[in-house]
Design a protein around this motif. Structure first.
Motif, short mmCIF file in Angstrom:
data_model
loop_
_atom_site.label_atom_id
_atom_site.label_comp_id
_atom_site.label_asym_id
_atom_site.label_seq_id
_atom_site.Cartn_x
_atom_site.Cartn_y
_atom_site.Cartn_z
N GLN A 86 0.81 -1.20 0.00
CA GLN A 86 0.00 0.00 0.00
C GLN A 86 0.86 1.27 0.00
OE1 GLN A 86 -2.92 -0.12 3.11
NE2 GLN A 86 -3.53 2.01 2.85
N ILE A 87 1.92 1.28 0.78
CA ILE A 87 2.85 2.41 0.82
C ILE A 87 4.15 1.98 0.18
CG2 ILE A 87 4.10 4.03 2.29
CD1 ILE A 87 1.89 3.66 4.38
N PRO A 88 4.52 2.56 -0.98
CA PRO A 88 5.75 2.14 -1.65
C PRO A 88 6.98 2.47 -0.82
CG PRO A 88 4.32 3.43 -3.12
CD PRO A 88 3.78 3.58 -1.73
N HIS A 89 7.89 1.52 -0.73
CA HIS A 89 9.17 1.72 -0.03
C HIS A 89 10.31 1.25 -0.93
CE1 HIS A 89 7.61 3.06 3.81
NE2 HIS A 89 6.76 2.05 3.83
N PRO A 90 10.62 2.02 -1.98
CA PRO A 90 11.73 1.62 -2.84
C PRO A 90 13.07 1.84 -2.14
CG PRO A 90 10.96 3.79 -3.47
CD PRO A 90 10.01 3.29 -2.40
N PHE A 91 14.12 1.26 -2.70
CA PHE A 91 15.47 1.57 -2.25
C PHE A 91 15.82 2.93 -2.84
CE2 PHE A 91 15.34 -3.14 -2.53
CZ PHE A 91 15.51 -3.42 -1.19
N THR A 92 15.68 3.98 -2.04
CA THR A 92 15.68 5.34 -2.56
C THR A 92 17.00 5.77 -3.18
OG1 THR A 92 16.17 6.16 -0.33
CG2 THR A 92 13.86 6.11 -1.00
N ASN A 93 18.11 5.21 -2.71
CA ASN A 93 19.41 5.61 -3.24
C ASN A 93 19.86 4.77 -4.44
OD1 ASN A 93 19.81 7.70 -1.33
ND2 ASN A 93 20.52 6.21 0.19
N MET A 94 19.05 3.81 -4.81
CA MET A 94 19.31 2.99 -5.98
C MET A 94 18.47 3.50 -7.14
SD MET A 94 19.31 -0.76 -4.12
CE MET A 94 19.66 -1.66 -5.63
N THR A 95 18.90 3.24 -8.37
CA THR A 95 18.11 3.66 -9.52
C THR A 95 16.87 2.79 -9.64
OG1 THR A 95 19.18 2.17 -11.09
CG2 THR A 95 20.23 4.32 -10.72
N VAL A 96 15.96 3.26 -10.48
CA VAL A 96 14.74 2.49 -10.75
C VAL A 96 15.11 1.11 -11.29
CG1 VAL A 96 12.72 2.38 -12.27
CG2 VAL A 96 13.31 4.53 -11.10
N PHE A 97 16.05 1.06 -12.22
CA PHE A 97 16.45 -0.22 -12.81
C PHE A 97 17.09 -1.13 -11.76
CE2 PHE A 97 19.23 -2.93 -15.50
CZ PHE A 97 18.24 -3.50 -16.28
N GLU A 98 17.91 -0.57 -10.88
CA GLU A 98 18.54 -1.38 -9.83
C GLU A 98 17.49 -1.93 -8.87
OE1 GLU A 98 22.89 0.89 -9.64
OE2 GLU A 98 21.21 1.59 -8.41
N ASN A 99 16.46 -1.14 -8.57
CA ASN A 99 15.36 -1.63 -7.73
C ASN A 99 14.71 -2.86 -8.35
OD1 ASN A 99 13.95 0.06 -5.26
ND2 ASN A 99 15.36 1.33 -6.46
N LEU A 100 14.54 -2.80 -9.67
CA LEU A 100 13.91 -3.91 -10.36
C LEU A 100 14.81 -5.14 -10.37
CD1 LEU A 100 11.10 -3.48 -11.39
CD2 LEU A 100 11.98 -3.56 -13.72
N LEU A 101 16.10 -4.93 -10.54
CA LEU A 101 17.05 -6.05 -10.54
C LEU A 101 17.00 -6.80 -9.21
CD1 LEU A 101 20.24 -4.56 -12.26
CD2 LEU A 101 18.70 -6.30 -13.19
N VAL A 102 16.91 -6.05 -8.10
CA VAL A 102 16.84 -6.68 -6.79
C VAL A 102 15.60 -7.58 -6.69
CG1 VAL A 102 16.52 -6.27 -4.31
CG2 VAL A 102 18.15 -4.88 -5.60
N GLY A 103 14.45 -7.03 -7.10
CA GLY A 103 13.23 -7.82 -7.05
C GLY A 103 13.30 -9.05 -7.92
N ALA A 104 13.86 -8.90 -9.12
CA ALA A 104 13.93 -10.02 -10.06
C ALA A 104 14.90 -11.10 -9.58
CB ALA A 104 14.35 -9.51 -11.43
N CYS A 105 16.07 -10.70 -9.10
CA CYS A 105 17.08 -11.68 -8.68
C CYS A 105 16.64 -12.44 -7.44
CB CYS A 105 18.42 -10.99 -8.43
SG CYS A 105 19.24 -10.39 -9.93
N TYR A 106 16.18 -11.71 -6.43
CA TYR A 106 15.82 -12.36 -5.18
C TYR A 106 14.43 -13.02 -5.26
CZ TYR A 106 19.91 -10.44 -2.90
OH TYR A 106 21.21 -10.16 -2.57
N GLY A 107 13.59 -12.51 -6.15
CA GLY A 107 12.25 -13.08 -6.27
C GLY A 107 12.18 -14.33 -7.12
#
Length: 241
Positions: A86-107
């Motif tokens: 409900q409340i987005p909590h991205p890794f604010t100091n990482m880029t948008v693409f790096e945020n996605l890489l984290v989700g994809a690799c660990y998920g």
């Protein structure tokens, strides 16, 4: 058709407070299911039970033919249960693409090299490709909501759980996001969507469930269920008399 996801008489209490009360719920492959209910009805707790963030006191949860009731969250994710919060909590100091890489690799358990092309495609689908190299902390609310959706998609979900993803957006922003969600569903992903922005929800979902005091109050055709006197009274405060 066999359900993709099934909750069987699931209950959860915190002391004397019952937040989920013998809840039965099914999601079918490629279905878009909407969930509404007043604040405190137990909707987000239901998501926490499905993802494994919370363990039920009673009942069972199945994903496909597998009983996942005791399975940890990361295993459920890798089997195909993805979620936005409900409340987005991205890794604010990482880029948008790096945020996605984290989700994809660990998920998914794949390497960065294996997920790079998929992440680029997801950024394009969610309208974030022009923001790929921007720090996530600089995104607008709509863009953060899109990133939350993109990170969930990066885990390759068979069932996508959306928790009030339209909340706080303007009408125009809401319509943009709805178009993206509709396209994701049209591509074959099953969705459970909890939402208070009811007109957005009703424009996408094929079946509606109403939860009150942790129990299922009603379900069926979205417009019929929403217009029922009982739902109008409990959810909208309109007397049924």
């Amino acid at each position: 058709m066999a359900p993709l996801l099934r909750l069987q008489t699931v209950s959860k209490s915190y002391g004397s407070l019952v937040v989920t009360n013998k809840l039965d719920l099914e999601l079918h492959p490629r279905e878009a299911l909407g969930v509404i209910g007043p604040n405190g009805a137990g909707k987000s707790t239901m998501f926490n039970l499905i993802t494994g963030d919370v363990r039920p006191d009673a009942g069972r949860i199945f994903f496909g033919e597998t009983d996942v009731t005791a399975m940890p969250p990361h295993e459920r994710c890798r089997r195909g249960i993805g979620r936005s919060y409900q409340i987005p909590h991205p890794f604010t100091n990482m880029t948008v693409f790096e945020n996605l890489l984290v989700g994809a690799c660990y998920g998914t358990g794949r390497s960065e090299a294996q997920v790079t092309d998929d992440c680029a495609e997801i950024l394009e689908r969610t309208g974030l490709l022009p923001k790929a190299n921007m720090p996530a902390g600089k995104l607008s609310l709509l863009e953060r909501k899109r990133l939350e959706l993109a990170r969930a998609l990066a885990t390759q979900p068979k069932a996508l759980l959306l928790d009030e993803i339209a909340g706080g957006l303007t009408e125009a922003e809401c319509q943009e996001l709805v178009a993206t969600i509709r396209a994701i569903h049209a591509a074959g992903t099953a969705i459970i969507w909890i939402e208070h922005v009811v007109h957005a929800l009703l424009s996408v979902v094929e079946r509606l469930v109403v939860i009150n005091f942790g129990a299922k109050l009603d379900e069926g055709d979205p417009q019929t269920v929403f217009n029922s006197p009982q739902v109008q009274e409990i959810y909208m405060g309109i007397s049924a008399e």
